[in-house]
Motif scaffolding. Structure first.
Motif, PDB file in Angstrom:
ATOM      1  N   ASN A 166      -2.516  -1.293  -5.394  1.00 22.80           N
ATOM      2  CA  ASN A 166      -3.619  -0.996  -5.074  1.00 22.80           C
ATOM      3  C   ASN A 166      -3.917   0.294  -4.123  1.00 22.80           C
ATOM      4  O   ASN A 166      -2.897   1.052  -3.789  1.00 22.80           O
ATOM      5  CB  ASN A 166      -4.084  -2.224  -4.364  1.00 22.80           C
ATOM      6  CG  ASN A 166      -3.517  -2.479  -3.098  1.00 22.80           C
ATOM      7  OD1 ASN A 166      -3.028  -1.625  -2.507  1.00 22.80           O
ATOM      8  ND2 ASN A 166      -3.159  -3.766  -2.876  1.00 22.80           N
ATOM      9  N   ALA A 172      -4.629   1.079  -1.009  1.00 22.84           N
ATOM     10  CA  ALA A 172      -4.062   0.973   0.124  1.00 22.84           C
ATOM     11  C   ALA A 172      -2.517   1.387   0.292  1.00 22.84           C
ATOM     12  O   ALA A 172      -1.800   1.901   0.622  1.00 22.84           O
ATOM     13  CB  ALA A 172      -4.052  -0.424   0.968  1.00 22.84           C
ATOM     14  N   MET A 208      -1.897   4.878  -0.769  1.00 23.61           N
ATOM     15  CA  MET A 208      -2.136   5.634   0.442  1.00 23.61           C
ATOM     16  C   MET A 208      -0.650   5.673   1.177  1.00 23.61           C
ATOM     17  O   MET A 208      -0.217   6.646   1.706  1.00 23.61           O
ATOM     18  CB  MET A 208      -2.939   5.163   1.044  1.00 23.61           C
ATOM     19  CG  MET A 208      -3.438   5.983   2.597  1.00 23.61           C
ATOM     20  SD  MET A 208      -3.943   7.503   2.140  1.00 23.61           S
ATOM     21  CE  MET A 208      -5.666   7.429   1.924  1.00 23.61           C
ATOM     22  N   LYS A 244       2.038   8.781   1.824  1.00 22.45           N
ATOM     23  CA  LYS A 244       2.544   9.260   3.382  1.00 22.45           C
ATOM     24  C   LYS A 244       3.842   8.969   3.508  1.00 22.45           C
ATOM     25  O   LYS A 244       4.611   9.834   4.114  1.00 22.45           O
ATOM     26  CB  LYS A 244       1.854   8.193   4.379  1.00 22.45           C
ATOM     27  CG  LYS A 244       0.121   8.420   4.671  1.00 22.45           C
ATOM     28  CD  LYS A 244      -0.058   7.611   5.769  1.00 22.45           C
ATOM     29  CE  LYS A 244      -1.614   7.808   6.037  1.00 22.45           C
ATOM     30  NZ  LYS A 244      -2.094   6.634   6.789  1.00 22.45           N
ATOM     31  N   GLU A 257      10.688   0.803  12.642  1.00 16.75           N
ATOM     32  CA  GLU A 257       9.216   0.263  12.534  1.00 16.75           C
ATOM     33  C   GLU A 257       8.818  -1.185  12.087  1.00 16.75           C
ATOM     34  O   GLU A 257       8.023  -1.869  12.531  1.00 16.75           O
ATOM     35  CB  GLU A 257       8.682   1.242  11.381  1.00 16.75           C
ATOM     36  CG  GLU A 257       7.077   1.428  11.129  1.00 16.75           C
ATOM     37  CD  GLU A 257       6.601   2.166  10.016  1.00 16.75           C
ATOM     38  OE1 GLU A 257       7.546   2.143   9.084  1.00 16.75           O
ATOM     39  OE2 GLU A 257       5.546   2.450   9.999  1.00 16.75           O
ATOM     40  N   MET A 313       6.878  -4.057  14.332  1.00 16.50           N
ATOM     41  CA  MET A 313       5.933  -4.606  13.625  1.00 16.50           C
ATOM     42  C   MET A 313       6.117  -6.228  13.773  1.00 16.50           C
ATOM     43  O   MET A 313       5.131  -6.745  14.003  1.00 16.50           O
ATOM     44  CB  MET A 313       5.613  -4.231  12.134  1.00 16.50           C
ATOM     45  CG  MET A 313       4.891  -2.900  12.253  1.00 16.50           C
ATOM     46  SD  MET A 313       4.663  -2.497  10.495  1.00 16.50           S
ATOM     47  CE  MET A 313       3.085  -3.318  10.172  1.00 16.50           C
ATOM     48  N   TYR A 342       2.241  -4.282   0.316  1.00 15.40           N
ATOM     49  CA  TYR A 342       1.814  -3.180   0.997  1.00 15.40           C
ATOM     50  C   TYR A 342       2.591  -2.349   1.862  1.00 15.40           C
ATOM     51  O   TYR A 342       2.632  -1.274   2.224  1.00 15.40           O
ATOM     52  CB  TYR A 342       0.549  -3.897   2.020  1.00 15.40           C
ATOM     53  CG  TYR A 342      -0.024  -3.039   2.975  1.00 15.40           C
ATOM     54  CD1 TYR A 342      -0.740  -1.902   2.752  1.00 15.40           C
ATOM     55  CD2 TYR A 342       0.395  -3.016   4.570  1.00 15.40           C
ATOM     56  CE1 TYR A 342      -1.306  -0.959   3.824  1.00 15.40           C
ATOM     57  CE2 TYR A 342      -0.232  -2.197   5.504  1.00 15.40           C
ATOM     58  CZ  TYR A 342      -0.690  -1.064   5.034  1.00 15.40           C
ATOM     59  OH  TYR A 342      -1.388  -0.240   5.888  1.00 15.40           O
ATOM     60  N   ARG A 381       7.673   1.876   0.616  1.00 16.82           N
ATOM     61  CA  ARG A 381       8.773   2.743   1.561  1.00 16.82           C
ATOM     62  C   ARG A 381      10.097   2.522   0.174  1.00 16.82           C
ATOM     63  O   ARG A 381      10.907   3.614   0.380  1.00 16.82           O
ATOM     64  CB  ARG A 381       8.968   1.928   2.607  1.00 16.82           C
ATOM     65  CG  ARG A 381       8.458   2.008   3.678  1.00 16.82           C
ATOM     66  CD  ARG A 381       8.158   1.074   4.825  1.00 16.82           C
ATOM     67  NE  ARG A 381       7.345   1.437   6.058  1.00 16.82           N
ATOM     68  CZ  ARG A 381       5.944   1.423   5.814  1.00 16.82           C
ATOM     69  NH1 ARG A 381       5.305   0.847   4.854  1.00 16.82           N
ATOM     70  NH2 ARG A 381       5.196   1.891   6.998  1.00 16.82           N
TER      71      ARG A 381
END
Lengths: 130, 261
Positions: free
Chosen positions: B40, B42, B45, B49, B122, B126, B145, B150
């Motif tokens: 999707n 998100a 994106m 990144k 990370e 989280m 997501y 990654r």
């Protein structure tokens, strides 16, 4: 659900935190979802925090972003858990209720709080259920 | 005696169940990777990144290291080949050493050190901050997501940087042969073209994909298994990195074994 157990994502800015829900569940494009998120922030005069990260926002701003994020879902019931714990220096819950009314007309909002905070809710625009 | 047997049995059950769990997680990630609904806006994106952070941000340092290590190591290989009268085999020695072995291995080590540790930290942060709980609460698939972008960025980054590393290393090798052996560019080019085989490119590609996959998967899994305390984050990174280096060496040895058959 808006609670201590559902914080904002720290590596996203405020707009991204809000728009994420629409992007994933309604498959909106990032631009459209962020546009909607901006509109919601502007409604309560917070459009300036859109690009801020978590550490650049006050507790009340973070709370409103969590609230808008919850409104982005299709769930009709939104539960706010211990708002006086989430917003440490909150004195009057009425301002929060007013902004909830500006942001939302359709969803049912339930606030769960400790009995010790009951006085904060007396005489405000809400029903107290024990 | 019974206590000893019990403790051995307990440890064996723990080890087997954790291996099973890790394999299940790997299979789940692979399954999500082939499902179109995982991709999707998100997720795309985050993927963009991640590719930027993992592959693009490292390029200046990477080019410099590839050039320095490349010229020194190729120089040593050429000197040794000359000493042992293997001048006729220099092309295949360079190709095998650079393309099959050194480029993917060195790139995997660099990406593991730079991005593997970052991703492990990370995810662990989280996890401890309950941000993963937020994603679950809002029915956002963690694999789609958080993990998939990654892992895919790891595969793309290690593969593309390995190819870049090999190209820079072979170019710097020419500079060494020019000064040490007075070899002109045409001869050097022909030497490499004659030595290179499809097998070499396949090895580079497959090894890079495998390295990229584990370089992201193991830190993610390690971060996910972090206990609910900030003090557990360095332990999680430490464990993740040890497991990752073991996995990288295992892939290297396994590929050497396969090539020797």
């Amino acid at each position: 659900m808006i609670s201590y157990d559902t914080p904002l994502i720290s590596n996203l800015n405020m707009l991204e935190n809000i728009s994420l829900i629409k992007e994933v569940h309604e498959l909106l494009s990032t631009e459209k979802a962020q546009e909607q998120a901006s509109e919601y922030l502007a409604k309560i005069g917070l459009s300036h925090i859109g690009l801020n990260r978590l550490n650049q926002c006050s507790a009340i701003e973070v709370f409103y972003v969590m609230l808008i994020r919850a409104f982005m879902t299709k769930e009709m019931n939104v539960i706010i858990v211990t708002p006086f714990f989430l917003i440490k220096n909150l004195r009057d819950i009425e301002a929060v209720f007013e902004n909830i009314n500006i942001l939302n007309k359709h969803k049912t909002i339930t606030v769960l709080d400790n009995i010790t905070n009951e006085s904060h809710y007396r005489g405000k625009m809400c029903h107290i259920i024990k | 005696m019974i206590r000893f047997v019990e403790s051995v049995g307990e440890k064996a059950i723990d080890a087997v169940s954790s291996i099973f769990e890790a394999l299940k997680f790997t299979a789940l990630c692979l399954l999500h990777m082939v499902q179109p609904k995982s991709y999707n806006s998100a997720m795309r994106m985050v993927l963009t990144k991640q590719i930027y952070f993992t592959a693009v941000g490292i390029i200046p340092l990477f080019i410099m290291m590839a050039f320095l290590f490349g010229s020194v190591i190729i120089g040593v290989v050429i000197v040794l080949a000359t000493q042992y009268n293997l001048q006729s085999e220099i092309g295949s020695i360079i190709v095998t050493f650079v393309i099959d072995e050194f480029s993917p291995f060195f790139t995997a080590l660099l990406i593991s050190l730079r991005s593997g540790t970052a991703i492990n930290t990370e995810i662990a942060v989280m996890n401890v901050n309950k941000e993963l709980n937020t994603l679950k609460e809002y029915k956002i698939d963690l694999i789609d997501y958080l993990f998939l972008p990654r892992i895919i960025s790891g595969i793309i980054s290690v593969t593309s940087l390995s190819i870049l590393f090999a190209i820079i290393m072979l170019t710097s090798g020419y500079i060494f042969t020019l000064f040490y052996m007075n070899m002109d560019l045409h001869t050097y080019k022909n030497l490499l073209i004659a030595a290179i085989e499809v097998k070499d490119l396949l090895v580079l590609l497959l090894k890079s994909i495998a390295f990229g996959f584990v370089a992201m998967l193991i830190p993610i899994y390690s971060g996910l298994k972090t206990a609910n305390a900030y003090t557990a984050i360095p332990i999680s990174v430490l464990n993740g990195m040890v497991k990752l280096f073991i996995a990288i060496f295992f892939i290297e040895v396994f590929s050497l074994l396969l090539q020797s058959i």
